[in-house]
Design a protein around this motif. Structure first.
Motif, PDB file in Angstrom:
ATOM      1  N   THR A  68       0.838  -1.194   0.000  1.00 10.66           N
ATOM      2  CA  THR A  68       0.000   0.000   0.000  1.00 10.66           C
ATOM      3  C   THR A  68       0.870   1.239   0.000  1.00 10.66           C
ATOM      4  OG1 THR A  68      -1.715  -1.163   1.251  1.00 10.66           O
ATOM      5  CG2 THR A  68      -1.833   1.237   1.198  1.00 10.66           C
ATOM      6  N   GLN A  69       0.729   2.056  -1.016  1.00  6.72           N
ATOM      7  CA  GLN A  69       1.560   3.251  -1.109  1.00  6.72           C
ATOM      8  C   GLN A  69       0.937   4.388  -0.324  1.00  6.72           C
ATOM      9  OE1 GLN A  69       2.649   4.354  -5.036  1.00  6.72           O
ATOM     10  NE2 GLN A  69       3.800   6.154  -4.396  1.00  6.72           N
ATOM     11  N   MET A  70       1.757   5.042   0.486  1.00  5.36           N
ATOM     12  CA  MET A  70       1.312   6.169   1.287  1.00  5.36           C
ATOM     13  C   MET A  70       2.075   7.445   0.958  1.00  5.36           C
ATOM     14  SD  MET A  70      -1.235   5.468   3.334  1.00  5.36           S
ATOM     15  CE  MET A  70      -2.120   4.092   4.036  1.00  5.36           C
ATOM     16  N   LEU A  71       3.252   7.299   0.352  1.00  2.00           N
ATOM     17  CA  LEU A  71       4.049   8.453  -0.047  1.00  2.00           C
ATOM     18  C   LEU A  71       4.064   8.555  -1.569  1.00  2.00           C
ATOM     19  CD1 LEU A  71       7.176   8.222   2.308  1.00  2.00           C
ATOM     20  CD2 LEU A  71       5.201   9.719   2.538  1.00  2.00           C
ATOM     21  N   PHE A  72       3.802   9.739  -2.071  1.00  3.46           N
ATOM     22  CA  PHE A  72       3.749   9.945  -3.513  1.00  3.46           C
ATOM     23  C   PHE A  72       4.780  11.000  -3.908  1.00  3.46           C
ATOM     24  CE2 PHE A  72      -0.380   8.611  -1.997  1.00  3.46           C
ATOM     25  CZ  PHE A  72      -0.703   7.568  -2.859  1.00  3.46           C
ATOM     26  N   PRO A  73       5.731  10.638  -4.765  1.00  4.54           N
ATOM     27  CA  PRO A  73       6.796  11.582  -5.118  1.00  4.54           C
ATOM     28  C   PRO A  73       6.272  12.763  -5.918  1.00  4.54           C
ATOM     29  CG  PRO A  73       6.920   9.617  -6.485  1.00  4.54           C
ATOM     30  CD  PRO A  73       5.876   9.342  -5.454  1.00  4.54           C
ATOM     31  N   GLU A  74       6.691  13.952  -5.519  1.00  2.25           N
ATOM     32  CA  GLU A  74       6.335  15.185  -6.224  1.00  2.25           C
ATOM     33  C   GLU A  74       7.510  15.740  -7.019  1.00  2.25           C
ATOM     34  OE1 GLU A  74       3.338  16.352  -6.368  1.00  2.25           O
ATOM     35  OE2 GLU A  74       2.429  14.992  -4.909  1.00  2.25           O
ATOM     36  N   GLY A  75       8.741  15.306  -6.679  1.00  2.00           N
ATOM     37  CA  GLY A  75       9.905  15.781  -7.419  1.00  2.00           C
ATOM     38  C   GLY A  75      11.132  15.852  -6.539  1.00  2.00           C
ATOM     39  N   ILE A  76      12.220  16.318  -7.121  1.00  2.00           N
ATOM     40  CA  ILE A  76      13.480  16.501  -6.407  1.00  2.00           C
ATOM     41  C   ILE A  76      13.989  17.911  -6.696  1.00  2.00           C
ATOM     42  CG2 ILE A  76      14.761  15.433  -8.314  1.00  2.00           C
ATOM     43  CD1 ILE A  76      16.830  14.504  -6.233  1.00  2.00           C
ATOM     44  N   GLU A  77      14.456  18.601  -5.669  1.00  2.00           N
ATOM     45  CA  GLU A  77      14.915  19.977  -5.790  1.00  2.00           C
ATOM     46  C   GLU A  77      16.392  20.059  -5.430  1.00  2.00           C
ATOM     47  OE1 GLU A  77      12.364  22.057  -3.130  1.00  2.00           O
ATOM     48  OE2 GLU A  77      10.575  21.873  -4.417  1.00  2.00           O
ATOM     49  N   SER A  78      17.214  20.517  -6.365  1.00  2.00           N
ATOM     50  CA  SER A  78      18.636  20.667  -6.106  1.00  2.00           C
ATOM     51  C   SER A  78      18.870  21.810  -5.130  1.00  2.00           C
ATOM     52  CB  SER A  78      19.391  20.931  -7.416  1.00  2.00           C
ATOM     53  OG  SER A  78      20.763  21.201  -7.149  1.00  2.00           O
ATOM     54  N   TYR A  79      19.780  21.604  -4.197  1.00  2.00           N
ATOM     55  CA  TYR A  79      20.101  22.632  -3.214  1.00  2.00           C
ATOM     56  C   TYR A  79      21.206  23.553  -3.716  1.00  2.00           C
ATOM     57  CZ  TYR A  79      20.156  24.461   1.581  1.00  2.00           C
ATOM     58  OH  TYR A  79      20.033  25.259   2.690  1.00  2.00           O
ATOM     59  N   ASP A  80      21.814  23.190  -4.839  1.00  2.00           N
ATOM     60  CA  ASP A  80      22.913  23.960  -5.426  1.00  2.00           C
ATOM     61  C   ASP A  80      22.487  24.417  -6.816  1.00  2.00           C
ATOM     62  OD1 ASP A  80      25.330  24.738  -6.784  1.00  2.00           O
ATOM     63  OD2 ASP A  80      26.493  23.636  -5.288  1.00  2.00           O
ATOM     64  N   ASN A 111      28.453  15.163   4.910  1.00  2.00           N
ATOM     65  CA  ASN A 111      27.084  15.629   5.132  1.00  2.00           C
ATOM     66  C   ASN A 111      26.776  16.943   4.418  1.00  2.00           C
ATOM     67  OD1 ASN A 111      26.269  13.460   6.875  1.00  2.00           O
ATOM     68  ND2 ASN A 111      27.498  14.395   8.498  1.00  2.00           N
ATOM     69  N   LEU A 112      27.085  16.981   3.131  1.00  2.00           N
ATOM     70  CA  LEU A 112      26.751  18.132   2.304  1.00  2.00           C
ATOM     71  C   LEU A 112      25.308  17.995   1.822  1.00  2.00           C
ATOM     72  CD1 LEU A 112      27.600  20.694   0.718  1.00  2.00           C
ATOM     73  CD2 LEU A 112      28.296  19.159  -1.144  1.00  2.00           C
ATOM     74  N   HIS A 113      24.495  18.999   2.105  1.00  2.00           N
ATOM     75  CA  HIS A 113      23.092  18.994   1.697  1.00  2.00           C
ATOM     76  C   HIS A 113      23.024  19.284   0.201  1.00  2.00           C
ATOM     77  CE1 HIS A 113      18.767  20.745   2.426  1.00  2.00           C
ATOM     78  NE2 HIS A 113      18.756  19.690   1.632  1.00  2.00           N
ATOM     79  N   VAL A 114      22.652  18.285  -0.602  1.00  2.00           N
ATOM     80  CA  VAL A 114      22.681  18.456  -2.056  1.00  2.00           C
ATOM     81  C   VAL A 114      21.295  18.586  -2.672  1.00  2.00           C
ATOM     82  CG1 VAL A 114      24.910  17.316  -2.313  1.00  2.00           C
ATOM     83  CG2 VAL A 114      22.799  15.952  -2.415  1.00  2.00           C
ATOM     84  N   ALA A 115      20.250  18.070  -2.016  1.00  2.00           N
ATOM     85  CA  ALA A 115      18.917  18.125  -2.624  1.00  2.00           C
ATOM     86  C   ALA A 115      17.852  17.822  -1.582  1.00  2.00           C
ATOM     87  CB  ALA A 115      18.810  17.136  -3.783  1.00  2.00           C
ATOM     88  N   ASP A 116      16.609  18.116  -1.946  1.00  2.00           N
ATOM     89  CA  ASP A 116      15.442  17.740  -1.141  1.00  2.00           C
ATOM     90  C   ASP A 116      14.517  16.896  -2.004  1.00  2.00           C
ATOM     91  OD1 ASP A 116      16.041  19.079   1.278  1.00  2.00           O
ATOM     92  OD2 ASP A 116      15.382  20.988   0.413  1.00  2.00           O
ATOM     93  N   LEU A 117      14.057  15.781  -1.455  1.00  2.00           N
ATOM     94  CA  LEU A 117      13.046  14.964  -2.111  1.00  2.00           C
ATOM     95  C   LEU A 117      11.683  15.379  -1.560  1.00  2.00           C
ATOM     96  CD1 LEU A 117      14.759  11.451  -1.869  1.00  2.00           C
ATOM     97  CD2 LEU A 117      15.022  13.194  -3.639  1.00  2.00           C
ATOM     98  N   VAL A 118      10.754  15.687  -2.437  1.00  2.00           N
ATOM     99  CA  VAL A 118       9.447  16.188  -2.026  1.00  2.00           C
ATOM    100  C   VAL A 118       8.393  15.112  -2.258  1.00  2.00           C
ATOM    101  CG1 VAL A 118       7.728  18.005  -2.291  1.00  2.00           C
ATOM    102  CG2 VAL A 118      10.167  18.533  -2.607  1.00  2.00           C
ATOM    103  N   PHE A 119       7.600  14.829  -1.207  1.00  2.00           N
ATOM    104  CA  PHE A 119       6.542  13.824  -1.287  1.00  2.00           C
ATOM    105  C   PHE A 119       5.240  14.408  -0.760  1.00  2.00           C
ATOM    106  CE2 PHE A 119      10.537  11.604  -0.583  1.00  2.00           C
ATOM    107  CZ  PHE A 119      10.511  10.600  -1.529  1.00  2.00           C
ATOM    108  N   SER A 120       4.140  13.874  -1.261  1.00  2.00           N
ATOM    109  CA  SER A 120       2.840  14.124  -0.645  1.00  2.00           C
ATOM    110  C   SER A 120       2.449  12.868   0.126  1.00  2.00           C
ATOM    111  CB  SER A 120       1.784  14.472  -1.695  1.00  2.00           C
ATOM    112  OG  SER A 120       1.632  13.431  -2.634  1.00  2.00           O
ATOM    113  N   VAL A 121       1.701  13.069   1.207  1.00  2.00           N
ATOM    114  CA  VAL A 121       1.316  11.972   2.090  1.00  2.00           C
ATOM    115  C   VAL A 121      -0.163  11.664   1.887  1.00  2.00           C
ATOM    116  CG1 VAL A 121       1.215  11.173   4.489  1.00  2.00           C
ATOM    117  CG2 VAL A 121       3.048  12.715   3.755  1.00  2.00           C
ATOM    118  N   SER A 122      -0.491  10.396   1.812  1.00  2.00           N
ATOM    119  CA  SER A 122      -1.871   9.971   1.592  1.00  2.00           C
ATOM    120  C   SER A 122      -2.802  10.502   2.676  1.00  2.00           C
ATOM    121  CB  SER A 122      -1.942   8.442   1.559  1.00  2.00           C
ATOM    122  OG  SER A 122      -3.282   7.992   1.566  1.00  2.00           O
TER     123      SER A 122
END
Length: 220
Positions: A68-80, A111-122
């Motif tokens: 059962t999927q509860m997380l739905f990917p919305e995209g990835i955002e580069s931090y750089d 621990n270089l912050h390179v991106a954020d993964l964005v999800f929507s929650v069911s």
């Protein structure tokens, strides 16, 4: 890793002295995050490497042990700004690539912050539920296109947060009132309310949890 009764867990180890410049190694690490049902969540992606990194690619298993999927990917955002991040979702797997059209590279560091993964929650997610994000593949390139041995460390997205008993995404005196009523047995908590109230995880709601909750509010 969160240890729970009657569960199976996989631990991955790398043995060796990775400080040797002739043995480059890269680590991709996701950081735990919290959200609410029907909300969205940004999961930070950190990179650690002892070699300059020109790009990286990875895949994540979004279903974990559940169908059962509860997380739905919305995209990835580069931090750089010098890097481009693209993603696609295929058969329960999130595929992502981060690269530079300008020939930039990430310098060796931890621990270089390179991106954020964005999800929507069911909307059907319940407070207190845990959803794992697990790497199924990682590929890391140096600045000229040679592969750097790599591995990934996943994370957990938690729906709700302990202390937010009424689920309004705020921790305040309203939550204290509910916790006191539970401790005095004036009201009976449901499963998610019990999880949010049991701050010290001793399977009981009492003055110990109330004091911790008050301290959380005062610290904020």
């Amino acid at each position: 890793i969160i240890i729970a009764p009657n569960g199976e867990f996989e631990l991955n180890f790398l043995l060796g002295d990775w400080s040797d410049p002739w043995n480059p190694i890269a680590e991709l690490k996701l950081l735990d995050a919290n959200s609410v049902a029907g909300g969205s969540v940004s999961v930070p992606l950190n990179l650690s490497s002892n070699e300059s990194v020109g790009g990286l690619q990875f895949s994540l298993n979004l279903l974990g042990a559940s169908s059962t999927q509860m997380l739905f990917p919305e995209g990835i955002e580069s931090y750089d700004d010098c890097f481009t991040a693209e993603s696609n979702y295929v058969d329960g797997q999130l595929l992502a690539i981060i690269f530079s059209l300008e020939g930039c590279s990430f310098s060796p560091q931890d621990n270089l912050h390179v991106a954020d993964l964005v999800f929507s929650v069911s909307d059907n997610a319940e407070s207190g539920q845990l959803f794992p994000l697990e790497f199924s593949n990682t590929i890391v390139s140096d600045s000229v296109g040679n592969e750097i041995p790599s591995y990934g460390i996943g994370c957990t997205v938690t729906v709700g947060s302990q202390g937010d008993i009424n689920g309004d995404n705020n921790i305040n005196v309203l939550d204290v009132v509910m916790m006191v009523n539970f401790a005095l047995m004036i009201e009976e908590p449901n499963e998610s309310e019990f999880w949010a109230s049991d701050l010290n995880d001793d399977n009981a709601i009492n003055v110990l949890d109330i004091v911790q909750l008050v301290n959380m509010i005062l610290d904020n």
